[in-house]
Design a protein around this motif. Sequence first.
Motif, mmCIF file in Angstrom:
data_model
loop_
_atom_site.group_PDB
_atom_site.id
_atom_site.type_symbol
_atom_site.label_atom_id
_atom_site.label_comp_id
_atom_site.label_asym_id
_atom_site.label_seq_id
_atom_site.Cartn_x
_atom_site.Cartn_y
_atom_site.Cartn_z
ATOM 1 N N MET A 1 19.634 15.557 73.762
ATOM 2 C CA MET A 1 20.108 16.219 72.559
ATOM 3 C C MET A 1 18.900 16.514 71.678
ATOM 4 N N THR A 2 18.818 17.722 71.188
ATOM 5 C CA THR A 2 17.677 18.113 70.371
ATOM 6 C C THR A 2 17.901 17.746 68.907
ATOM 7 N N PHE A 53 29.172 11.417 67.742
ATOM 8 C CA PHE A 53 28.104 11.078 68.680
ATOM 9 C C PHE A 53 28.503 10.032 69.717
ATOM 10 N N GLY A 54 29.641 9.383 69.514
ATOM 11 C CA GLY A 54 30.115 8.411 70.483
ATOM 12 C C GLY A 54 29.367 7.092 70.472
ATOM 13 N N ILE A 55 28.732 6.764 69.358
ATOM 14 C CA ILE A 55 28.006 5.497 69.271
ATOM 15 C C ILE A 55 28.483 4.726 68.040
ATOM 16 N N GLU A 77 18.032 10.810 66.225
ATOM 17 C CA GLU A 77 17.069 11.348 67.183
ATOM 18 C C GLU A 77 16.419 10.215 67.984
ATOM 19 N N ARG A 78 16.021 9.146 67.291
ATOM 20 C CA ARG A 78 15.444 7.980 67.975
ATOM 21 C C ARG A 78 16.463 7.350 68.921
ATOM 22 N N TYR A 79 17.681 7.197 68.426
ATOM 23 C CA TYR A 79 18.724 6.582 69.238
ATOM 24 C C TYR A 79 18.976 7.411 70.496
ATOM 25 N N ALA A 80 19.059 8.723 70.348
ATOM 26 C CA ALA A 80 19.294 9.604 71.496
ATOM 27 C C ALA A 80 18.153 9.511 72.501
ATOM 28 N N GLN A 86 24.035 6.841 76.236
ATOM 29 C CA GLN A 86 25.058 6.344 75.317
ATOM 30 C C GLN A 86 25.513 7.362 74.278
ATOM 31 N N ILE A 87 24.731 8.401 74.072
ATOM 32 C CA ILE A 87 25.080 9.360 73.022
ATOM 33 C C ILE A 87 25.845 10.528 73.637
#
Length: 92
Positions: A1-2, A53-55, A77-80, A86-87
């Motif tokens: 994901m951008t 985002f499903g998180i 962005e970091r999480y993705a 998971q996202i």
Amino acid sequence: MTRDEIITLVNNVFVEQFELEPSELLPEKHLFEDLGLDSLDIVDMLVELHKTFGIALRQNEEVRSVRTLNDIYDFLERYAAEHPDQIRESGL
């Protein structure tokens, strides 16, 4: 994901959930002072971002340091990048 997809999705949450104008949603805007959110709004924001985002965000300690829209964009962005499996992909 951008990052652009993240920004679009986050901004859509703010437009739909809090009836803010897209022109108000600048990265440097503070959630409380500039956008007028209160503590209950933050809970609603976390729920909507979870749906988008499903998180699960409420259990993440880093979320507590979010103060601006840019903080949200950076966090997601970091999480993705760290958890691409998971996202939820947006389909944008």
